[in-house]
Write an enzyme that holds these catalytic residues in place. Structure first.
Site, PDB file in Angstrom:
ATOM      1  N   ASP A  94      30.647  12.229  -2.131  1.00 34.02           N
ATOM      2  CA  ASP A  94      31.516  12.810  -1.106  1.00 34.02           C
ATOM      3  C   ASP A  94      30.947  14.032  -0.390  1.00 34.02           C
ATOM      4  O   ASP A  94      31.539  14.520   0.575  1.00 34.02           O
ATOM      5  CB  ASP A  94      32.894  13.150  -1.713  1.00 34.02           C
ATOM      6  CG  ASP A  94      32.793  14.010  -2.978  1.00 34.02           C
ATOM      7  OD1 ASP A  94      31.905  14.889  -3.044  1.00 34.02           O
ATOM      8  OD2 ASP A  94      33.607  13.797  -3.902  1.00 34.02           O
ATOM      9  N   HIS A 111      24.252   8.951  -7.044  1.00 30.67           N
ATOM     10  CA  HIS A 111      24.722   7.708  -6.429  1.00 30.67           C
ATOM     11  C   HIS A 111      24.648   7.738  -4.909  1.00 30.67           C
ATOM     12  O   HIS A 111      25.321   6.966  -4.244  1.00 30.67           O
ATOM     13  CB  HIS A 111      26.159   7.410  -6.891  1.00 30.67           C
ATOM     14  CG  HIS A 111      26.252   7.121  -8.358  1.00 30.67           C
ATOM     15  ND1 HIS A 111      27.275   7.574  -9.150  1.00 30.67           N
ATOM     16  CD2 HIS A 111      25.412   6.438  -9.189  1.00 30.67           C
ATOM     17  CE1 HIS A 111      27.071   7.170 -10.406  1.00 30.67           C
ATOM     18  NE2 HIS A 111      25.950   6.497 -10.444  1.00 30.67           N
TER      19      HIS A 111
END
Ligand code: ZN
Length: 244
Positions: A94, A111
């Site tokens: 994010d 990730h």
């Protein structure tokens, strides 16, 4: 004496206060919903234009939410600004650590990032905003402007390998740090679980901040169960005050 190197390993739990649900964890949304999981599974994504169209619509929806960093992200950035050497290793995509003020070079994204797109063929990258603007303008599965290849978000999908360079840096930081704080991670999936073990093996003070028990609680010098939004700022304040 130099200040101790602090490594913060963050998982989904640090971002739930920002309104981002746990997608990837063992009990995450994707694992519970096979149809949703297909949208983030490389094989399905590459093989089915309909999956890609749905994935772009989902990215559009998630992007529109514009999540903000919360007190926990801000506390980590504040620790760094105070002069304590801090490195963040995150399972999240994010970008909220950087948005909170952590220098990007000090954040390792295991990730990848949802804030960029990438081409699956030529690996060209760019801001997610640009790809979403094309979706908005009517391209429901926008191809790469360089080579015509299939675009995806720059996140690691199920069925994709983690970046070995990022993994190597994460391992090096984990071995070198004096304090390793695992926050908001169940520590049940690799590589996060392994890193916590490596930190303890190399003599770091392991601190676990998580609502649920983790497999590494036994090895931790300190386990904190209180809500991350208040517990992490308090913990880091204490660390800052006691750092030499
Ligand atoms: Zn390309």
């Amino acid at each position: 004496m130099t200040k101790p190197l602090v490594a913060v390993l963050s998982g989904a739990g640090i971002s739930t206060d920002s309104g981002i649900p746990d997608y990837r964890g063992p009990n995450g949304l994707w694992r519970k919903d096979p149809e949703a999981e297909k949208l983030v599974t490389y094989e399905y994504y590459m093989g089915d234009p309909d999956i890609r169209r749905r994935a772009w619509q989902l990215r559009r929806k998630n992007h529109a939410l514009r999540p903000e960093p919360n007190a926990a992200h801000l506390a980590v950035a504040e620790l760094e600004r105070s002069g304590v050497p801090v490195r963040v290793i995150t399972q999240n995509v994010d970008g909220l650590h950087q948005l909170a003020g952590m220098p990007a070079r000090k954040v390792l994204e295991l990730h990848g990032t949802a804030l960029e797109f990438m081409c699956t063929k030529c690996h060209a990258r760019g801001p997610m905003e640009d790809a979403l603007a094309r979706v908005e303008a009517g391209e429901d599965d926008p191809p790469c402007l360089e080579c015509g290849g299939i675009l995806k978000s720059a996140t690691v999908m199920f069925g994709e390998r983690l970046d070995p360079v990022v993994l190597g840096e994460a391992a090096a930081i984990t071995k070198a740090c004096e304090v390793f704080i695992a926050v908001g991670s169940s520590l049940q999936v690799q590589p996060a679980a392994g890193l916590a073990g490596v930190a303890a093996d190399h003599g770091a003070r392991l601190v676990v901040v998580n609502a649920e028990p983790t497999p590494y609680d036994d090895r931790a010098a300190e386990v904190v169960r209180e809500p991350i939004g208040t517990a992490l700022p308090a913990l880091l304040r204490r660390l800052r005050e006691t750092a030499p």
